[in-house]
Design a protein around this motif. Structure first.
Motif, mmCIF file in Angstrom:
data_model
loop_
_atom_site.group_PDB
_atom_site.id
_atom_site.type_symbol
_atom_site.label_atom_id
_atom_site.label_comp_id
_atom_site.label_asym_id
_atom_site.label_seq_id
_atom_site.Cartn_x
_atom_site.Cartn_y
_atom_site.Cartn_z
ATOM 1 N N LEU A 22 -3.980 7.312 4.164
ATOM 2 C CA LEU A 22 -3.001 7.564 3.088
ATOM 3 C C LEU A 22 -3.635 8.431 1.992
ATOM 4 O O LEU A 22 -3.004 9.352 1.477
ATOM 5 N N ALA A 23 -4.890 8.128 1.669
ATOM 6 C CA ALA A 23 -5.580 8.919 0.631
ATOM 7 C C ALA A 23 -5.711 10.375 1.073
ATOM 8 O O ALA A 23 -5.475 11.298 0.295
ATOM 9 N N GLN A 24 -6.056 10.571 2.341
ATOM 10 C CA GLN A 24 -6.194 11.941 2.852
ATOM 11 C C GLN A 24 -4.857 12.673 2.804
ATOM 12 O O GLN A 24 -4.793 13.863 2.497
ATOM 13 N N ALA A 43 0.837 -1.211 0.000
ATOM 14 C CA ALA A 43 0.000 0.000 0.000
ATOM 15 C C ALA A 43 0.869 1.257 0.000
ATOM 16 O O ALA A 43 0.586 2.218 -0.728
ATOM 17 N N LEU A 44 1.927 1.244 0.799
ATOM 18 C CA LEU A 44 2.787 2.429 0.865
ATOM 19 C C LEU A 44 3.447 2.697 -0.483
ATOM 20 O O LEU A 44 3.547 3.854 -0.913
ATOM 21 N N LEU A 45 3.871 1.636 -1.160
ATOM 22 C CA LEU A 45 4.497 1.835 -2.481
ATOM 23 C C LEU A 45 3.461 2.275 -3.519
ATOM 24 O O LEU A 45 3.767 3.073 -4.405
ATOM 25 N N MET A 46 2.228 1.751 -3.419
ATOM 26 C CA MET A 46 1.158 2.204 -4.329
ATOM 27 C C MET A 46 0.958 3.712 -4.148
ATOM 28 O O MET A 46 0.828 4.461 -5.121
ATOM 29 N N PHE A 47 0.936 4.149 -2.878
ATOM 30 C CA PHE A 47 0.712 5.575 -2.624
ATOM 31 C C PHE A 47 1.954 6.411 -2.935
ATOM 32 O O PHE A 47 1.825 7.595 -3.276
ATOM 33 N N ALA A 48 3.141 5.820 -2.857
ATOM 34 C CA ALA A 48 4.344 6.554 -3.272
ATOM 35 C C ALA A 48 4.269 6.806 -4.780
ATOM 36 O O ALA A 48 4.512 7.919 -5.262
ATOM 37 N N SER A 49 3.888 5.770 -5.519
ATOM 38 C CA SER A 49 3.727 5.920 -6.970
ATOM 39 C C SER A 49 2.646 6.963 -7.272
ATOM 40 O O SER A 49 2.791 7.813 -8.160
ATOM 41 N N ARG A 50 1.566 6.908 -6.503
ATOM 42 C CA ARG A 50 0.436 7.836 -6.698
ATOM 43 C C ARG A 50 0.849 9.277 -6.417
ATOM 44 O O ARG A 50 0.447 10.204 -7.125
ATOM 45 N N ARG A 51 1.652 9.470 -5.358
ATOM 46 C CA ARG A 51 2.095 10.831 -4.995
ATOM 47 C C ARG A 51 2.850 11.467 -6.152
ATOM 48 O O ARG A 51 2.664 12.632 -6.501
#
Ligand SMILES: Nc1ncnc2c1ncn2[C@@H]1O[C@H](COP(=O)(O)OP(=O)(O)O)[C@@H](O)[C@H]1O
Ligand SMILES: Cc1cn([C@H]2C[C@H](O)[C@@H](COP(=O)(O)OP(=O)(O)O)O2)c(=O)[nH]c1=O
Length: 209
Positions: free
Chosen positions: A123-125, A71-79
């Motif tokens: 994470l989304a917030q 999840a953290l890597l998904m959100f790193a990519s998303r950022r």
């Protein structure tokens, strides 16, 4: 004197569904549909969409890891994707299309992978509090149909090798999210023929034009 023009902000459209539902089949149609109506379209994907994001995608699709690391890597990519592609695109007035976004983290890491839903929401917030898609096309098919479509055509990555109940949890979560956000998420019955599916997509897009 230079004339200042403020571009109308663009739109952000995401594509979701379990693996094999038919998302990728229809993204080209959406690009052509919007371009024919004079829109500048940027087509991208997650995980990925930037140089760094594509490196993270390689890891995410092929390395086993703890679901929270995932999840953290998904959100790193998303950022990175938001900073480099999504926000600048919308600001220019472009229509930004992304093959997957945060709904996929709720479906895959939380509902299917067992991660606490509140952590995904936190994470989304953190990563995109104010930015949610203007429209999400959710391609919905029974798990067995998606599986048959996948088996027919390609070498399966880490997620695609998961079992049927993993995908049922994903599908149920996507449908739950659609119920929670009916104004944003449009469920497209992807068991229909490609032409019928396109007609449903066109109707959903018309609402944004
Ligand atoms: N409506 C449809 N009817 C029959 N086959 C389809 C349909 N939509 C997609 N497919 C096929 O299913 C497979 C998976 O589709 P794809 O778009 O790659 O799925 P996804 O991107 O959602 O994983 C492809 O071989 C595609 O040609
Ligand atoms: C964006 C995202 C994708 N994923 C997964 C779902 C997919 O199995 C995989 C890659 O998505 P996708 O690009 O749809 O795969 P393909 O191009 O092979 O059709 O990443 C998550 O688990 N969480 C996320 O937040």
């Amino acid at each position: 004197m230079t004339q200042q023009t403020t571009a109308m902000p663009g739109k952000f459209i995401t594509f979701e569904g379990i693996d094999g539902a038919g998302k990728s089949t229809h993204i080209g149609f959406v690009v052509d549909f919007l371009a024919a109506r004079g829109k500048t379209v940027v087509s991208s994907r997650e995980p990925g969409g930037t140089r760094l994001g594509e490196k993270l995608r390689e890891l995410l699709l092929h390395e086993k890891m703890h679901v929270e690391t995932e999840a953290l890597l998904m959100f790193a990519s998303r950022r990175e994707h938001l900073a480099q592609v999504i926000e600048p695109g919308i600001e220019r007035g472009d229509w930004v299309l992304s093959d997957r976004f945060t709904d996929a983290s709720f479906a895959y890491q939380s509902a299917a992978g067992g991660m606490d839903r509140d952590k995904i929401m936190a994470l989304a917030q953190w990563v995109h509090a104010k930015r949610w898609p203007d429209l999400t096309l959710l391609f919905d098919v029974p798990v067995e149909v998606a599986r048959q479509r996948l088996d027919a055509e390609r070498t399966l990555d880490k997620f695609e090798q998961e079992k049927a109940d993993f995908f049922s949890r994903c599908r149920n979560e996507y449908l739950r999210l659609a119920g929670e956000h009916p104004g944003r998420i449009v469920v497209i019955d992807s068991t229909k023929s490609i032409d019928e599916t396109r007609a449903a997509i066109a109707a959903a897009l018309e609402r944004l034009l």
